[in-house]
Every structure is written in C-alpha cells, then in structure tokens.
Design an enzyme around this catalytic site. Structure first.
Site, short mmCIF file in Angstrom:
data_model
loop_
_atom_site.label_atom_id
_atom_site.label_comp_id
_atom_site.label_asym_id
_atom_site.label_seq_id
_atom_site.Cartn_x
_atom_site.Cartn_y
_atom_site.Cartn_z
N ASP A 196 0.83 -1.22 0.00
CA ASP A 196 0.00 0.00 0.00
C ASP A 196 0.86 1.26 0.00
OD1 ASP A 196 -2.38 -1.34 -0.02
OD2 ASP A 196 -2.77 -1.18 2.13
N ASP A 211 5.17 -9.19 9.11
CA ASP A 211 5.29 -7.74 8.97
C ASP A 211 6.67 -7.40 8.42
OD1 ASP A 211 2.75 -7.25 9.83
OD2 ASP A 211 3.32 -6.77 11.90
N ASP A 264 9.24 -5.82 9.47
CA ASP A 264 10.43 -5.84 10.31
C ASP A 264 10.89 -7.24 10.69
OD1 ASP A 264 7.95 -5.77 11.51
OD2 ASP A 264 8.66 -4.94 13.40
N ASP A 307 -5.61 -8.57 14.19
CA ASP A 307 -5.13 -9.90 14.57
C ASP A 307 -5.83 -10.41 15.84
OD1 ASP A 307 -3.99 -7.96 16.14
OD2 ASP A 307 -1.94 -8.36 15.51
#
Length: 675
Positions: free
Chosen positions: A94, A149, A151, A242
C-alpha cells in the site's frame, strides 16, 4: 475516626483503583505460575511432513512505505526451505513513496528465478493492514497462510516446522515467539525486548499450555485458511485486526498454539516516537476489541470460565494506564492534605514493602525463574522497562480514552529504519516521526511528580518518595526522548553542494525548552513553599497543641500556628465557608491564647483547669480539621489556575515553534538534496 471532605472522597477513589490494579497484577503472577508449570511438560516431538505431502502455502507480506526493510524481508521469505511450486508469496503493498518501485524490482527479480510471487496494489488504503490482508485473500492459493510484517526475518525452516502442528484439523493458527535483532541498540530497545519477552514467555506460554484463549500477534505465525473464513475473515473495525480475528476464531471452536521454543527475529523500534505510536495502536486496539467482542465472549456458553476471565483481563488490561495516572495524581494530594489514611508509624514501611514485593521485586523473581542463568542481564533490562513503561502511561491512557469515546484513527504503522547493529544511525533517514501533543502531558506529569516528591518530604512521608519518583523519572525520560528524537542529523553527502546546517537557534531550542521546564518546576516549588507549606506547618503545630500537657506548651504551639497562617482571606473562592476563613481562624487562635494565659493562674489539680485544657485540645483539633479542609483549595486558587494556564499556553507555543522549525529544516534539507 471518620473523616469527611475531599480527602475522604479522594482516598476512597485511591483505594478502589489500588484494588483494581492489584487484581491485574495478581493475574500476571498467576500466569507466571502456570507458565513455569507448563515449562516442565515437554511438548511431544512431531514427525516431519514428507516432501510429497507438503501442503500449498500462501505467504502474505503487508507493507506500507518500508524501503529500508522490504528487501530484507522478501529475501528471507524466498530463502525458506519449501518447494517453489507449493509456495505463493503476496507482497501486499500500500506504499505511496519510492518503496513501490523498489518492491516492483524485487518481485520481478524473484519471478525471474521461478518464484510464485505477486505485487498486490490497491486503489487506496481503506482498512489499512486488515484491508490489505482481506484483499489478498481473494487470490490466495494455499491451504495455509503465513503472515510477516516488514520488520521480521523468518528462518529457513519456518514453514516446515510450523505446519507440523496442524495435524489436528481444528488447529486454527500457530504463533511463534518474537526475537530481536537489535535488542542491544539502546536502553530503550532493551526495555522493549524484555517487555515482549515477558509477554510471550509468561502470558502466551501459560495460555497456550492450558488451552486458554490467546491472541495472534499479527505476524510470525500461520493460519489455516478455512479458519479465517469460518471466523468471518479480516475485519477493519479495530486497529488490532489480529486480536479481533483470534477471539472470533476461538469462539467458533478453533484451537490455537504458541511455540515458545521457535523464534522469529524482528527489528525493534529505535525511535521513541515510533515506539509510542506502536504502543498507542496496541492499547487503543485492545480496548476496541473489548467494546466489540467482550460481551460475546462473556455470554458464550461454550467458552470456559477461565478463558472468559483471561479474555476480560487481556482485552481491558490497558485500563490500568489511566487508573495509574489517577493514582499518581491523587496520592500526593492526600499527602499534602496530611490525610490520616493509616495508623501507626509502621504503615509507610508496609506500603513501600508491598509496592516492592508486588512490583519490581515480584517481576525480578519471575525473570529469575524464566531466564535462570541469564537473569541478571534481563533484570537490568527490566529496570529500564520500569522507567519506559511508566513514561508510556500517558500515551497509552490517551489511546484508551480514544477507544472508549469512539474516536476514529488512521492505522499509523511503526516506521522501520533497517537498524541492526549498535551505533547505526537512523536520524538522517526518512520516516523520522515528530513528537506529538502527548509530550506536553508527559512534561506536566513529570513536573507534577517533582512537586509531589517535595510534598511527600515536607509532609514527613519521605518513605513514599520512591513510589512517586519511579513514574516521575519515566515521564521525564519519555518526554525528553520524544523531543530529542524529533530532530534528525544531516548526513554528509558528496553530491550535495551546500549541506544545510542547523542554526544556533535550532541547536539551542531543546536545551532552552528543558531550561524553561526547570524554571516552571522551580516556580511551582516556590509557590508551594510560600503558600501551601506554611499551612501544613500550621496544621502540624495544631496537632502538637492537641497533646500539650501545660498551658504554656499549648500557647507556644498556637503562636507558631498563628504565625504560619495568613492574616485573612478564604481559599474556597467559589462557595466560601466560615470553616475555611483564615481571619476567623486567627480570631480563634487569639482566643485560645487568652484562655491559655488565664489557665496559668490555676492549679493543675483544679477541676476547672482540666476541663479547660480538654476544651482547648478540642478547639485545636477542630481548627486542624478546618485547616486540612482549606489546604486542597489552595492548589486551585485563581492565581494558580491563571499561572498554570499561562504556562500551558507558553509551552504549546514553544511546541508549535519547534514543529515549525523542524518542518522548515526538513524542507531546506529536501531542497538541498534536489540541487
């Protein structure tokens, strides 16, 4: 002795909050006990899945403006030991900066190498991360879905190791423990690391071992696709999609598991404003889930009682933040009022002992049990966490109120800078976040704490100063870092002909603000010393007068009290009462002096002497109560309100100027790079 007035009201609130916080604290130790017992039960070794029986898997990588870590993540995913023909990779991008071009080139590179990898773009960011995951579900090929994610860096054995645990057809998701590739970067990252480790190795481990509802942590785990579909899919009504999906899935009867012995490394936030944004999102999202699902969980007949209790505590635990702030505000007020909320000299020691035992002391015992030989290093990190968590209380309290009052917020992702090694610099990179208005509140609470420490000392309650000092240091620490981390450093670049240098005014801005804050603390202390402290001294003299054995002693204490009191005025300026009128108090003290002088001519064995002394003791006690009623109103005098308002206006003006300077500095830096 029953006491009335604002002191009693505040004391009741203080006690109620203390009991609520105590219940949450005791639940943590209950989970620590369960976690320790579960550690003794070894998980059965599962056989490896035959190569030909490996199921199709889809890996979803939701990204937004992650140019510093996107390649690291995609490279790690493509290195995983799994057949290419059974592994689909979705990069759910995005981004609205040059990350888009970077990801496109990486995806093309791995497509050329034979990977089934796709670059998924949307017309807008509606729904944010949940919306991206939901959009990706339309083209999912796998029976199982792994999520990472930006990271995170999954190990090569990730898929094969986790898929073994899906032999049970009702297993909905499996969550791994997070590791930390930059744990030793700073004291802040060490605090973040031990906080996450405690969450995983105590809370998640205990819940998983005892089949209690637990939450998926958003990344470093695998879902069964049919479980996601059955639970209603990804929904965009909260900031923690989540956690929302986890509870809906478990209410549908799906099982879940946490693997404490399998670690997926990730990058911790190195900038305080990024860490605060992350904590804000987690705190607000948890309360949003509570407002959305808590009633359903409590009313669900098939949910075990223990899961209901733990779900309630887990969803609402961030309410402890505003409650702790309320305690922090109320406790010094009670001390300043000389409120008698205990009997006996041993009570302060008991309170301090309970604070140590249930707070730092208890946590250190848990750390010793969890990390064993390495516990000393983690204990030091926990000391950093004590200040870090205390300072974040303001930030998380704002998040809680945002959720309760239904304020809509954009999903603000936590920036990553690709920082792995100690000493690497992030300040010259993009995505550096400025401080927010919350910093103003943190400064207020830091100053309030400094004043509260002096109030504790001057009210002869110095034993309570550690309880006040710990969060005060935390507020000051977080506020300082919030401002300091808002200004980047210019990195020398041979392609830039005229590098922009920070002016002397910019360099002096932060020290100037800190000096102004210290000046504000000094003014506040001076105001307390000149207006409130004398009243507390007068109250103390009256307490002495209540137990005086001779008219001479009583008269001496009364004279000292009279000197400490103002000659006139009434601190209750809105609805004044005669009980708090200083002129009437002075008249009562003069009357007591006259009666004391008359008593000197009587014999101590005289019945009239003893009756008069008892009457004087009662008069001193009544005056003491009137004075204790007046003291709290001194804090909210018109002068103090006006000065506080002026101070806030000045601070906000300075903050606005700092934001303007930072924006101009960034604009100049950008212009210089383009030249």
């Amino acid at each position: 002795m029953v006491m009335y007035g604002p002191g009693a009201f505040l004391y009741v609130i203080f006690l109620v909050i203390a009991w609520v916080v105590l219940l949450y604290t005791l639940n943590f130790y209950y989970l620590a006990y369960q976690s320790r017992n579960s550690g003794e039960r070894r998980r059965k070794a599962l056989p490896e899945i035959a190569h030909g029986a490996l199921p199709a898997v889809t890996i979803q990588l939701p990204l937004y403006n992650e140019k510093y870590v996107a390649r690291r993540l995609i490279d790690a995913v493509c290195k995983m030991d799994y057949p290419k023909n059974k592994m689909q990779i979705q990069v759910l991008d995005d981004s609205d900066d040059d990350t888009v071009d970077l990801i496109r080139s990486i995806v093309d590179e791995y497509k050329f190498k034979g990977f089934d990898i796709m670059h998924v773009r949307r017309a807008d960011r509606s729904g944010y991360k949940a919306g991206a995951l939901k959009a990706g579900m339309k083209s999912v090929k796998g029976e199982y879905i792994a999520i990472f994610d930006a990271d995170f860096t999954p190990p090569v054995s990730f898929l094969k190791h986790l898929l073994k645990h899906f032999a049970d057809p009702k297993m909905g998701f499996v969550q791994c423990k997070w590791g930390h590739i930059n744990e030793d970067y700073s004291t802040m990252t060490q605090a973040e690391a031990v906080s996450l480790d405690i969450h995983f190795l105590v809370e998640q481990k205990a819940k998983s071992a005892n089949q209690i509802f637990l939450n998926f942590n958003g990344t470093a785990g695998v879902w069964r696709k049919s479980c996601i579909d059955d639970a209603g899919g990804w929904q965009t009504t909260t900031l923690v999609e989540d956690m929302d999906l986890s509870y809906r899935a478990q209410m549908k009867g799906w099982k879940c598991m946490f693997l404490d012995d399998y670690v997926v490394d990730a990058e911790l936030p190195v900038q305080i404003n990024a860490a605060k944004r992350q904590q804000f999102r987690w705190a607000k999202g948890s309360m949003q889930v509570a407002l959305k699902l808590l009633t359903d969980v409590m009313m669900h007949r098939k949910v075990p009682v223990e899961s209901k209790v733990q779900s309630f505590i887990h969803m609402t635990r961030h309410i402890v933040n505003p409650l702790s702030l309320a305690q922090f505000l109320i406790f010094p007020m009670l001390l300043a009022m000389n409120y008698k909320f205990y009997e006996g000299d041993w009570a302060p020691l008991m309170v301090l002992g309970m604070f140590v035992a249930l707070g730092p002391g208890g946590y250190l015992v848990v750390i010793n049990r969890v990390w064993k030989q390495k516990w000393r290093q983690k204990a030091l990190q926990f000391m950093f966490l004590t200040f870090f968590a205390g300072g974040l209380t303001v930030n998380n309290s704002v998040a809680v109120f945002d959720a309760i009052f239904g304020r809509k917020n954009e999903f603000l992702r936590t920036p990553k800078f690709g920082i792995v090694k100690k000493g690497e610099d992030w300040r010259q990179k993009e995505y550096v976040l400025p401080f927010t208005k919350t910093t103003l509140l943190e400064i207020f609470f830091a100053l309030y704490g400094v004043i509260a420490i002096f109030a504790a000392i001057f009210s002869n309650n110095a034993l309570y100063t550690p309880i006040i000092a710990l969060p005060t240091i935390g507020f000051a620490y977080v506020a300082y870092l919030s401002i300091a981390h808002s200004f980047g450093k210019r990195k020398k670049d041979k392609n830039v002909q005229a590098p922009v240098r920070r002016t002397a005014g910019q360099r002096l801005l932060l020290p100037g603000v800190l000096a102004f804050l210290l000046l504000g603390a000094g003014v506040a202390y001076y105001g307390y010393y000149m207006s409130i402290y004398p009243l507390q001294m007068a109250s103390g003299y009256l307490v002495r007068a209540e137990s005086a054995q001779t008219p001479e002693q009583l008269a001496e204490y009364v004279r000292l009290a009279a000197r400490s009191l103002p000659e006139g005025g009434n601190p209750v300026w809105l609805f004044p009462t005669i009980r708090t009128d200083f002129q009437l108090m002075q008249m009562q003290l003069d009357n007591m002096l006259s009666r004391s002088d008359m008593l000197t001519s009587l014999s101590p064995q005289d019945e009239a002497y003893n009756a008069a002394m008892l009457d004087l003791h009662s008069a001193a006690e009544e005056l003491e109560y009137n004075l204790d009623e007046a003291i709290p109103f001194m804090y909210i005098s018109p002068t103090n309100i006006a000065m506080s308002a002026g101070w806030v206006v000045v601070i906000m003006s300075v903050f606005a100027a700092m934001r303007h300077v930072r924006a101009r500095h960034q604009k100049e830096a950008t212009a210089s790079v383009k030249v």
